[in-house]
Design a protein around this motif. Structure first.
Motif, PDB file in Angstrom:
ATOM      1  N   LYS A 137     -25.721 -52.888 -45.399  1.00 48.44           N
ATOM      2  CA  LYS A 137     -24.477 -53.532 -44.953  1.00 48.44           C
ATOM      3  C   LYS A 137     -24.487 -53.731 -43.444  1.00 48.44           C
ATOM      4  N   LEU A 138     -25.047 -52.762 -42.720  1.00 47.27           N
ATOM      5  CA  LEU A 138     -25.137 -52.883 -41.258  1.00 47.27           C
ATOM      6  C   LEU A 138     -25.955 -54.108 -40.878  1.00 47.27           C
ATOM      7  N   LEU A 139     -27.122 -54.261 -41.504  1.00 44.63           N
ATOM      8  CA  LEU A 139     -27.995 -55.390 -41.182  1.00 44.63           C
ATOM      9  C   LEU A 139     -27.333 -56.720 -41.525  1.00 44.63           C
ATOM     10  N   GLU A 140     -26.691 -56.777 -42.676  1.00 44.19           N
ATOM     11  CA  GLU A 140     -26.022 -58.018 -43.087  1.00 44.19           C
ATOM     12  C   GLU A 140     -24.894 -58.358 -42.123  1.00 44.19           C
ATOM     13  N   LYS A 141     -24.171 -57.336 -41.652  1.00 45.52           N
ATOM     14  CA  LYS A 141     -23.092 -57.552 -40.691  1.00 45.52           C
ATOM     15  C   LYS A 141     -23.624 -58.115 -39.381  1.00 45.52           C
ATOM     16  N   CYS A 142     -24.859 -57.737 -39.036  1.00 45.20           N
ATOM     17  CA  CYS A 142     -25.474 -58.170 -37.782  1.00 45.20           C
ATOM     18  C   CYS A 142     -26.211 -59.499 -37.919  1.00 45.20           C
ATOM     19  N   GLY A 143     -26.099 -60.157 -39.076  1.00 46.30           N
ATOM     20  CA  GLY A 143     -26.696 -61.477 -39.238  1.00 46.30           C
ATOM     21  C   GLY A 143     -28.091 -61.495 -39.817  1.00 46.30           C
ATOM     22  N   PHE A 144     -28.561 -60.354 -40.322  1.00 48.02           N
ATOM     23  CA  PHE A 144     -29.877 -60.307 -40.962  1.00 48.02           C
ATOM     24  C   PHE A 144     -29.765 -60.821 -42.403  1.00 48.02           C
ATOM     25  N   ALA A 145     -30.833 -61.432 -42.880  1.00 47.30           N
ATOM     26  CA  ALA A 145     -30.891 -61.943 -44.251  1.00 47.30           C
ATOM     27  C   ALA A 145     -32.048 -61.287 -44.983  1.00 47.30           C
ATOM     28  N   GLY A 146     -31.904 -61.117 -46.278  1.00 43.38           N
ATOM     29  CA  GLY A 146     -32.964 -60.532 -47.079  1.00 43.38           C
ATOM     30  C   GLY A 146     -34.240 -61.344 -46.974  1.00 43.38           C
ATOM     31  N   ASP A 147     -35.385 -60.647 -46.917  1.00 41.78           N
ATOM     32  CA  ASP A 147     -36.673 -61.321 -46.732  1.00 41.78           C
ATOM     33  C   ASP A 147     -37.738 -60.730 -47.652  1.00 41.78           C
ATOM     34  N   GLY A 148     -37.310 -60.309 -48.843  1.00 47.42           N
ATOM     35  CA  GLY A 148     -38.267 -59.786 -49.816  1.00 47.42           C
ATOM     36  C   GLY A 148     -38.382 -58.277 -49.788  1.00 47.42           C
ATOM     37  N   THR A 149     -39.450 -57.785 -50.402  1.00 44.76           N
ATOM     38  CA  THR A 149     -39.708 -56.344 -50.514  1.00 44.76           C
ATOM     39  C   THR A 149     -41.135 -56.045 -50.097  1.00 44.76           C
ATOM     40  N   PRO A 151     -44.475 -54.679 -50.624  1.00 42.04           N
ATOM     41  CA  PRO A 151     -45.165 -54.290 -51.858  1.00 42.04           C
ATOM     42  C   PRO A 151     -45.775 -52.893 -51.805  1.00 42.04           C
ATOM     43  N   GLU A 152     -46.045 -52.391 -50.612  1.00 47.13           N
ATOM     44  CA  GLU A 152     -46.670 -51.074 -50.480  1.00 47.13           C
ATOM     45  C   GLU A 152     -45.647 -49.938 -50.489  1.00 47.13           C
ATOM     46  N   THR A 153     -44.518 -50.141 -49.800  1.00 44.79           N
ATOM     47  CA  THR A 153     -43.529 -49.060 -49.670  1.00 44.79           C
ATOM     48  C   THR A 153     -42.314 -49.239 -50.577  1.00 44.79           C
ATOM     49  N   GLY A 154     -42.086 -50.473 -51.052  1.00 42.41           N
ATOM     50  CA  GLY A 154     -40.909 -50.741 -51.865  1.00 42.41           C
ATOM     51  C   GLY A 154     -39.639 -50.894 -51.051  1.00 42.41           C
ATOM     52  N   ARG A 155     -39.758 -50.820 -49.717  1.00 41.98           N
ATOM     53  CA  ARG A 155     -38.580 -50.972 -48.857  1.00 41.98           C
ATOM     54  C   ARG A 155     -38.150 -52.428 -48.787  1.00 41.98           C
ATOM     55  N   LEU A 156     -36.841 -52.638 -48.684  1.00 37.00           N
ATOM     56  CA  LEU A 156     -36.315 -53.990 -48.576  1.00 37.00           C
ATOM     57  C   LEU A 156     -36.535 -54.518 -47.168  1.00 37.00           C
ATOM     58  N   LEU A 157     -36.918 -55.788 -47.074  1.00 38.38           N
ATOM     59  CA  LEU A 157     -37.176 -56.416 -45.779  1.00 38.38           C
ATOM     60  C   LEU A 157     -36.025 -57.343 -45.403  1.00 38.38           C
ATOM     61  N   PHE A 158     -35.680 -57.329 -44.136  1.00 40.24           N
ATOM     62  CA  PHE A 158     -34.621 -58.202 -43.625  1.00 40.24           C
ATOM     63  C   PHE A 158     -35.130 -58.874 -42.350  1.00 40.24           C
ATOM     64  N   VAL A 159     -34.595 -60.055 -42.063  1.00 35.23           N
ATOM     65  CA  VAL A 159     -35.000 -60.769 -40.864  1.00 35.23           C
ATOM     66  C   VAL A 159     -33.786 -61.433 -40.213  1.00 35.23           C
ATOM     67  N   TYR A 160     -33.769 -61.388 -38.894  1.00 33.50           N
ATOM     68  CA  TYR A 160     -32.779 -62.118 -38.093  1.00 33.50           C
ATOM     69  C   TYR A 160     -33.521 -63.240 -37.399  1.00 33.50           C
ATOM     70  N   ARG A 161     -33.100 -64.456 -37.629  1.00 37.68           N
ATOM     71  CA  ARG A 161     -33.762 -65.612 -37.024  1.00 37.68           C
ATOM     72  C   ARG A 161     -32.965 -66.108 -35.814  1.00 37.68           C
ATOM     73  N   LYS A 162     -33.665 -66.209 -34.706  1.00 40.74           N
ATOM     74  CA  LYS A 162     -33.047 -66.692 -33.469  1.00 40.74           C
ATOM     75  C   LYS A 162     -32.570 -68.128 -33.652  1.00 40.74           C
ATOM     76  N   GLU A 163     -31.374 -68.399 -33.236  1.00 42.19           N
ATOM     77  CA  GLU A 163     -30.826 -69.753 -33.353  1.00 42.19           C
ATOM     78  C   GLU A 163     -31.581 -70.698 -32.429  1.00 42.19           C
ATOM     79  N   PRO A 164     -32.127 -71.785 -32.962  1.00 39.29           N
ATOM     80  CA  PRO A 164     -32.873 -72.727 -32.117  1.00 39.29           C
ATOM     81  C   PRO A 164     -31.983 -73.361 -31.051  1.00 39.29           C
ATOM     82  N   VAL A 165     -32.569 -73.675 -29.930  1.00 43.03           N
ATOM     83  CA  VAL A 165     -31.848 -74.393 -28.875  1.00 43.03           C
ATOM     84  C   VAL A 165     -31.758 -75.859 -29.274  1.00 43.03           C
ATOM     85  N   HIS A 166     -30.565 -76.451 -29.160  1.00 40.70           N
ATOM     86  CA  HIS A 166     -30.386 -77.864 -29.504  1.00 40.70           C
ATOM     87  C   HIS A 166     -30.545 -78.701 -28.228  1.00 40.70           C
ATOM     88  N   TYR A 167     -31.784 -79.033 -27.933  1.00 37.67           N
ATOM     89  CA  TYR A 167     -32.101 -79.728 -26.692  1.00 37.67           C
ATOM     90  C   TYR A 167     -31.521 -81.135 -26.635  1.00 37.67           C
TER      91      TYR A 167
END
Length: 228
Positions: A137-149, A151-167
């Motif tokens: 819940k902490l990660l989701e609150k901070c803008g992280f999204a699920g990114d799979g599992t 395969p070696e540890t079974g831990r859930l992976l999350f990723v926060y993607r930097k917002e691209p600059v709109h040049y």
């Protein structure tokens, strides 16, 4: 003749509404011992022992202090090394007595924002045990999204993607401003503004395309390294 003492490096400090988040120097890491010894070794190795280098800040721990007349240490937050393929991995710990009060999310958000300001960081990764609902819940609150599992540890992976600059929008406004200024001096503001916008849009579009290409390449590198 007595040798002059080495000047102490002033470590970065991040302040939020309720917290003070301070990077730990060599002496502080060494004094803690235990798991911190591994972080000290990594920080020294990757930074060459120079606490002024960004590499140090990606390897050390950042103390989380609760604001007050006498700030209280309630945990720490950290990265697990320098950026690799545009990615860093974040970790965090809040003392049991201070959990479920939003301090963890406040600290993680602050350090993620710091990471976003670094030129070579585009992704912030995290991993968590599947039954650690509070951390998820902490990660989701901070803008992280699920990114799979993992395969070696079974831990859930999350990723926060930097917002691209709109040049495109940025350079369009710059071009319009410069065009109006140039057009005004030449007695034809409309023409100058039109030309400025056109040039700004062209430059912005080229930068947006280059950024998109770079992000796609980094995503591919991340996926490849995960499969290895």
């Amino acid at each position: 003749m007595e040798k002059s003492k080495k000047k102490k490096v002033r470590m970065p400090v991040i302040k939020t509404k309720r917290l003070i988040i301070k990077a730990m120097n060599r002496e502080e890491l060494a004094a803690e011992g235990g798991v911190y010894e591994r972080h000290l070794e990594r920080a020294v190795e990757q930074s060459g022992g120079d606490e002024r280098k960004p590499a140090w800040l990606f390897c050390t721990h950042w103390k989380i202090l609760l604001k007050g007349s006498e700030p209280v240490l309630i945990g720490d937050v950290y990265f697990k090394g320098q950026p690799v393929d545009g990615s860093v991995v974040i970790g965090y710990m809040i003392a049991e007595d201070f959990r479920k009060q939003g301090y963890g999310a406040e600290a993680v958000e602050a350090l993620v924002q710091w990471a976003e300001e670094q030129d070579d960081v585009f992704f912030v990764d995290a991993d968590v045990e599947p039954d650690n609902v509070a951390s998820i819940k902490l990660l989701e609150k901070c803008g992280f999204a699920g990114d799979g599992t993992d395969p070696e540890t079974g831990r859930l992976l999350f990723v926060y993607r930097k917002e691209p600059v709109h040049y495109m929008s940025i350079y369009m406004l710059i071009g319009m401003s410069l065009g109006m200024s140039l057009g005004s001096s030449r007695g034809n503001m409309s023409l100058g503004m039109s030309m400025g916008i056109a040039i700004g849009l062209a430059l912005g579009a080229a930068l947006d395309a280059a950024q998109k290409k770079k992000l796609k390449k980094l995503e591919g590198m991340r996926n490849t390294s995960r499969k290895q």
